[in-house]
Write an enzyme that holds these catalytic residues in place. Sequence first.
Site, PDB file in Angstrom:
ATOM      1  N   ASN A  99     -43.962 -33.425   8.475  1.00  0.00           N
ATOM      2  CA  ASN A  99     -43.114 -33.518   7.284  1.00  0.00           C
ATOM      3  C   ASN A  99     -42.751 -34.960   6.957  1.00  0.00           C
ATOM      4  O   ASN A  99     -42.697 -35.818   7.846  1.00  0.00           O
ATOM      5  CB  ASN A  99     -41.800 -32.753   7.495  1.00  0.00           C
ATOM      6  CG  ASN A  99     -41.974 -31.250   7.443  1.00  0.00           C
ATOM      7  OD1 ASN A  99     -42.942 -30.738   6.890  1.00  0.00           O
ATOM      8  ND2 ASN A  99     -41.029 -30.530   8.026  1.00  0.00           N
ATOM      9  N   ASN A 105     -32.768 -22.766  21.651  1.00  0.00           N
ATOM     10  CA  ASN A 105     -31.386 -23.198  21.869  1.00  0.00           C
ATOM     11  C   ASN A 105     -30.479 -21.983  22.059  1.00  0.00           C
ATOM     12  O   ASN A 105     -30.928 -20.838  21.992  1.00  0.00           O
ATOM     13  CB  ASN A 105     -30.909 -24.113  20.735  1.00  0.00           C
ATOM     14  CG  ASN A 105     -30.833 -23.419  19.375  1.00  0.00           C
ATOM     15  OD1 ASN A 105     -30.593 -22.213  19.273  1.00  0.00           O
ATOM     16  ND2 ASN A 105     -31.053 -24.181  18.314  1.00  0.00           N
ATOM     17  N   ALA A 123     -24.573 -30.441  24.034  1.00  0.00           N
ATOM     18  CA  ALA A 123     -23.826 -31.356  24.893  1.00  0.00           C
ATOM     19  C   ALA A 123     -23.599 -30.801  26.299  1.00  0.00           C
ATOM     20  O   ALA A 123     -23.178 -31.540  27.198  1.00  0.00           O
ATOM     21  CB  ALA A 123     -22.479 -31.683  24.244  1.00  0.00           C
ATOM     22  N   ASP A 164     -26.579 -38.935  15.466  1.00  0.00           N
ATOM     23  CA  ASP A 164     -27.506 -38.106  14.697  1.00  0.00           C
ATOM     24  C   ASP A 164     -28.206 -37.155  15.670  1.00  0.00           C
ATOM     25  O   ASP A 164     -28.919 -37.600  16.569  1.00  0.00           O
ATOM     26  CB  ASP A 164     -28.530 -38.989  13.973  1.00  0.00           C
ATOM     27  CG  ASP A 164     -29.504 -38.185  13.113  1.00  0.00           C
ATOM     28  OD1 ASP A 164     -29.315 -36.962  12.970  1.00  0.00           O
ATOM     29  OD2 ASP A 164     -30.450 -38.794  12.580  1.00  0.00           O
ATOM     30  N   THR A 188     -30.433 -34.902  14.772  1.00  0.00           N
ATOM     31  CA  THR A 188     -31.733 -34.499  14.246  1.00  0.00           C
ATOM     32  C   THR A 188     -32.845 -34.897  15.209  1.00  0.00           C
ATOM     33  O   THR A 188     -32.948 -36.057  15.602  1.00  0.00           O
ATOM     34  CB  THR A 188     -31.996 -35.157  12.879  1.00  0.00           C
ATOM     35  OG1 THR A 188     -30.875 -34.981  12.038  1.00  0.00           O
ATOM     36  CG2 THR A 188     -33.224 -34.559  12.217  1.00  0.00           C
ATOM     37  N   GLY A 213     -33.630 -31.888  19.985  1.00  0.00           N
ATOM     38  CA  GLY A 213     -34.286 -30.782  20.672  1.00  0.00           C
ATOM     39  C   GLY A 213     -35.796 -30.965  20.742  1.00  0.00           C
ATOM     40  O   GLY A 213     -36.432 -30.638  21.756  1.00  0.00           O
ATOM     41  N   ASP A 214     -36.384 -31.505  19.673  1.00  0.00           N
ATOM     42  CA  ASP A 214     -37.823 -31.770  19.669  1.00  0.00           C
ATOM     43  C   ASP A 214     -38.177 -32.838  20.701  1.00  0.00           C
ATOM     44  O   ASP A 214     -39.205 -32.738  21.386  1.00  0.00           O
ATOM     45  CB  ASP A 214     -38.270 -32.244  18.283  1.00  0.00           C
ATOM     46  CG  ASP A 214     -37.958 -31.232  17.198  1.00  0.00           C
ATOM     47  OD1 ASP A 214     -37.830 -30.036  17.507  1.00  0.00           O
ATOM     48  OD2 ASP A 214     -37.846 -31.649  16.023  1.00  0.00           O
TER      49      ASP A 214
END
EC number: 2.7.1.15
Length: 292
Positions: A10, A179, A208, A233, A235, A238-239
Amino acid sequence: MAIYNLGSINADLLYSVPHLPRPGETLAATGFRRGLGGKGANMSVAAARGAAHVVHIGAVGPDGRWARDLLTEYGVDTRHISVVDDVTGHAIILLDPAGENTIVINPGANHAMTEDQIGLALSEASPGDILLMQNETTHQAFCAKTGSDLGLRVIYAAAPFDAEAVRALLPVMDMLVLNAVEADQLQQALGMAPDALGVSDVIVTLGADGCRWFHAETGQVRDFPALPVTPVDTTGAGDTFTGYLLAGLDRGQPMEQAIGLATKAAALMVTRIGTADVIPDLLEIQQMTQPR
């Protein structure tokens, strides 16, 4: 060894806002930047920066050649990224001062891949290689079945979450990463806890609070704490965790060590604004943990 990643690519359009908008509210952004993103691209970059050989299987539109070039620059094997007659996928990200975000995604070229493209890429894989997928592309069931038949280790990062997508892959899945919210949604949909899914390894990330590992073979459930940092941030955190986790496993690390590496990478990632472009490399993580 290699990691084959059927993953999205993306253009991330990131708007800094004073707060996340309420329904009907119009906000003036305080900043803007475009970067490389998509859960697939993020994980490929993270794994490559974790010293793994990563083959990305994906697609961009004619407007997205810059994204493929960046992935190459970041160390990802891009031979199996097609240019198709569709717009490149993109995400509109709203980021508030506390580091929380809201994201809207247009899949574009990410939904234009073909089974022939996937099969050609996987024909180069060897037994024991890792096959990674998320839920921002198409043909996941075909890819997972093909990979399993070839002796690949099939790993699914269940985001964006869809219970039926997870259900379809369970018979051939070796590892599931999701998650805490997704784990609750999956349990409600299937009526099974993570340790009852029949998957060898399930990793539930807890933000956290770190993560929890369910290991079916031993029945072990183990918690791993997160590193204390001040996020700016979240964003792509997790990736980054998933990419580094698989890079560690690909290099032969035991699960505990790979989770430790991934936890450090995610902690460093949340102190930065951006996605694939700012994922830390292995040297930065090693320096981060050295005594001062």
